[in-house]
Design an enzyme around this catalytic site. Structure first.
Site, PDB file in Angstrom:
ATOM      1  N   CYS A 181      42.366  36.884  41.065  1.00 28.11           N
ATOM      2  CA  CYS A 181      42.693  38.246  40.633  1.00 28.11           C
ATOM      3  C   CYS A 181      41.592  38.859  39.785  1.00 28.11           C
ATOM      4  O   CYS A 181      41.442  40.084  39.757  1.00 28.11           O
ATOM      5  CB  CYS A 181      44.027  38.269  39.894  1.00 28.11           C
ATOM      6  SG  CYS A 181      44.055  37.267  38.393  1.00 28.11           S
TER       7      CYS A 181
ATOM      8  N   GLU B 202      51.300  41.640  36.431  1.00 22.83           N
ATOM      9  CA  GLU B 202      49.865  41.402  36.626  1.00 22.83           C
ATOM     10  C   GLU B 202      49.621  41.489  38.124  1.00 22.83           C
ATOM     11  O   GLU B 202      49.945  40.570  38.874  1.00 22.83           O
ATOM     12  CB  GLU B 202      49.469  40.035  36.071  1.00 22.83           C
ATOM     13  CG  GLU B 202      47.972  39.858  35.894  1.00 22.83           C
ATOM     14  CD  GLU B 202      47.294  39.329  37.140  1.00 22.83           C
ATOM     15  OE1 GLU B 202      46.664  40.155  37.847  1.00 22.83           O
ATOM     16  OE2 GLU B 202      47.403  38.136  37.412  1.00 22.83           O
TER      17      GLU B 202
END
Length: 629
Positions: free
Chosen positions: A369, A335
């Site tokens: 994020c 990720e």
């Protein structure tokens, strides 16, 4: 339970009562007694379930730096990367030849502690400890695993104020950012595991086919062993707990490598999990924390005893981890970064969604994020949106929620600090470049706080208009910077949104949900919200992850949980005493005739898969003839 009650009541309830008064009296007595007996069994069953699923209370001492009144000394130049490995602040036990990691509050510069960095031998030892504990843990039932998760959920809810302050002290964030990004999301994760985790990990029956109708097909999800999670610093509680919780629920041991920026808080957060395991009667060595410098990280990523790696962090580091994992073909979930767009369709009520956009951009000072990095708005509404955001941004107050409030200082703050000043020069440069290319800038510089001169503060910033050719439209900022990009057509807006190397998350806002959905389907990303921001992460039944240079694989949801297991296909006889696989003589070795064997197998294929029933009958007759020869 309903089946048990029905079984008890069935012989006691007559089909036809009849007219005899004595018989009727007997039935009138027996019926309530049977109900009472069944209800008693139900109560015992419920109590048994509660005993084995209820949370086990436990206590875990709060660290002193979590107290707002805690005092320490300020480190000189705390935000220099080299200072983290300093000998200026040494612990009582000085180990020659070893490296240290210094923790400090990025909002105040106050020293928290100095920790001995793990070396290669210590990392391998921790992996082996987790492996030893996992041997017994893998045999636990889902009821036992749920009890651990439920106990952690109760502890987190009961101690959320302390946990929020610990996260704030080590990362510089605000209490609200901690509540939303750390505690709320982690509670959602645990709730999902408790309610749905077993459903996705228990053996699953799969469909068969006509040829194998006498077989039963299943998929089993078995623990891998010891898995690793290498996580970033922006959410020290959630980034640590989320992969740990999923891993142990799947039956694994875990080695968590935290960022050197948050070793103090991560050690405490994981320590609570260790204590919970101990209180629940399990080996607390199941979960290990590693914190080391990059030079020692290969001891984790190339270890043959690590069976899966989850990485949350930058693209640059993610590439190195993926390459290191090839040594033993260790599967990796990456990720990585994002440059998340929010497309604002023509006719959108800007005032209605302004608060959501502000939270999406400035949550955790933009160090998120799935934060909104680009607002893509129609040119006809650009000026209005710029005015709305400008008014709000210049009113934002930055500071520390854990710093003493001097007289005259407003203690209520909107934004905390960033993790360090390390990237400030780069952020100021990219903002200046945008300004030279024609963008207007609101704020856009590092901020020297009047009371907190050692803090890592950057002013909440607005940059626009920005076009796709500018660096600020292409590079991940991970900072409190709103980028406004005007467009002329919806197709152009989609082109802007897809025009970066990243593809993590996105959002689409508009008055017509169907139009927004149509746009959402054309976006190159792993997740998208319509008329909302980041809400897909609160629903933990959804997979989390991206595409393109934002990484691959998923954590969260059934996909993420199952990625932490060995997915094993199992096939067995449905009626083993009645029918099992046998080899017809025509196919048995040594074969008598290749031609005969071919006619049999060819007929079988036609019978099973030919188009039309006539062709299938011809195939059946052919295999029968071949079998009789």
């Amino acid at each position: 339970m309903n089946a048990i009650i029905s079984f008890i009541l069935h012989p006691l309830i007559p089909v036809n009562v009849g007219s005899d008064d004595d018989d009727q009296t007997g039935i009138d007595v027996v019926y309530p007694l049977s109900l009472f007996f069944a209800f008693g069994i139900w109560l015992v069953f419920q109590r048994y379930q509660k005993m084995h699923n209820s949370a086990v209370p436990f206590s875990y001492t709060a660290p002193q730096p979590a107290d707002p009144k805690w005092e320490s000394f300020a480190i000189r130049n705390p935000h220099l990367e080299s200072h983290l490995d300093t000998e200026e602040v040494m612990p009582p036990m000085n180990v020659p030849g070893r490296r240290y990691i210094t923790s400090f509050d990025p909002a105040t510069g106050l020293h928290i502690g100095t920790f001995l960095a793990d070396n290669e031998a210590e990392i391998e030892e921790k992996i082996l400890k987790a492996g030893d504990a996992q041997k017994s843990w893998r045999e636990t039932t889902f009821t036992q695993r749920r009890r651990v998760i439920r106990s952690l959920l109760k502890w987190l809810v009961d101690n959320q104020d302390v946990c929020a302050r610990v996260a704030c002290r080590d990362s510089g964030k605000t209490l609200i950012d901690a509540a939303l990004g750390e505690i709320l999301t982690t509670c959602s994760k645990m709730e999902w595991l408790i309610n749905h985790g077993e459903n996705y990990l228990k053996p699953e029956t799969r469909a068969g086919n006509f040829m194998l109708s006498y077989k039963r097909s299943e998929v089993h999800y078995e623990p891998l062993g010891v898995v690793a999670a290498i996580v970033s610093w922006n959410y020290p509680l959630h980034n640590a707990w989320s992969p740990i919780l999923a891993s142990i629920f799947a039956g694994n041991g875990v080695v968590l490598k935290c960022s050197e920026n948050v070793i103090w808080s991560t050690t405490w957060f994981v320590g609570a999990i260790n204590e919970c395991l101990r209180i629940c009667g399990h080996d607390q060595e199941l979960v290990q924390v590693v914190c080391c410098w990059p030079e020692q990280a290969d001891a984790l990523t190339t270890s043959p005893n690590i069976k899966h790696i989850t990485f949350i962090g930058s693209e640059e580091v993610g590439r190195k981890i993926a390459q290191a994992a090839t040594v033993h073909l260790t599967p990796v979930t990456l990720e990585l970064g994002g440059k998340d767009p929010a497309i604002v369709l023509p006719g959108t009520d800007l005032e209605k969604w302004a608060s959501l956009w502000m939270r999406g951009i400035f949550q955790n000072m933009g160090q998120n994020c799935i934060g909104i990095e680009r607002l893509i708005v129609h040119s006809s509404q650009y000026d209005e949106l710029h005015a709305i955001l400008s008014k709000r941004i210049i009113s934002l107050r930055t500071g520390s929620v854990l710093a003493p409030s001097p007289e005259g200082y407003v203690s209520t703050i909107d934004c905390g600090s960033m993790i360090s000043r390390e990237r400030f020069q780069g952020l100021e440069r990219i903002i200046r470049d945008a300004e030279e290319a024609g963008a207007n800038i609101v704020n856009g510089t590092a901020y020297n706080h009047v009371y907190l001169e050692n803090g890592a503060y950057f002013t909440p910033t607005l940059v626009g208009p920005v076009d796709p050719s500018m660096d600020i439209a292409q590079q991940e900022l991970f900072a409190p910077i709103a980028v406004l990009m005007p467009y002329e057509s919806v197709d152009e807006a989609i082109e802007f949104a897809n025009g970066t190397r990243y593809g993590l998350a996105a959002s689409v806002f508009g008055p017509d949900q169907q139009q927004a959905l149509k746009v959402a389907k054309q976006l190159e990303c792993g997740m998208v919200s319509i008329n909302d921001f980041g809400v897909f992460y609160v629903d933990q039944d959804l997979p989390f992850g991206g595409t393109k240079y934002s990484g691959y694989g998923r954590f969260g949801g059934p996909e993420g949980l199952r990625s932490l297991t060995n997915v094993k296909a199992v096939m067995m006889d449905r009626w083993p005493s009645f029918i099992q696989t046998s080899i017809p003589k025509v196919l048995d070795y040594p074969m008598r005739s290749l031609l005969q064997s071919w006619e049999f197998s060819s007929g079988l294929i036609r019978f099973l898969y030919a188009d039309g029933w006539r062709a299938r009958i011809r195939g059946l007759l052919a295999l029968i003839r071949a079998a009789r020869k």
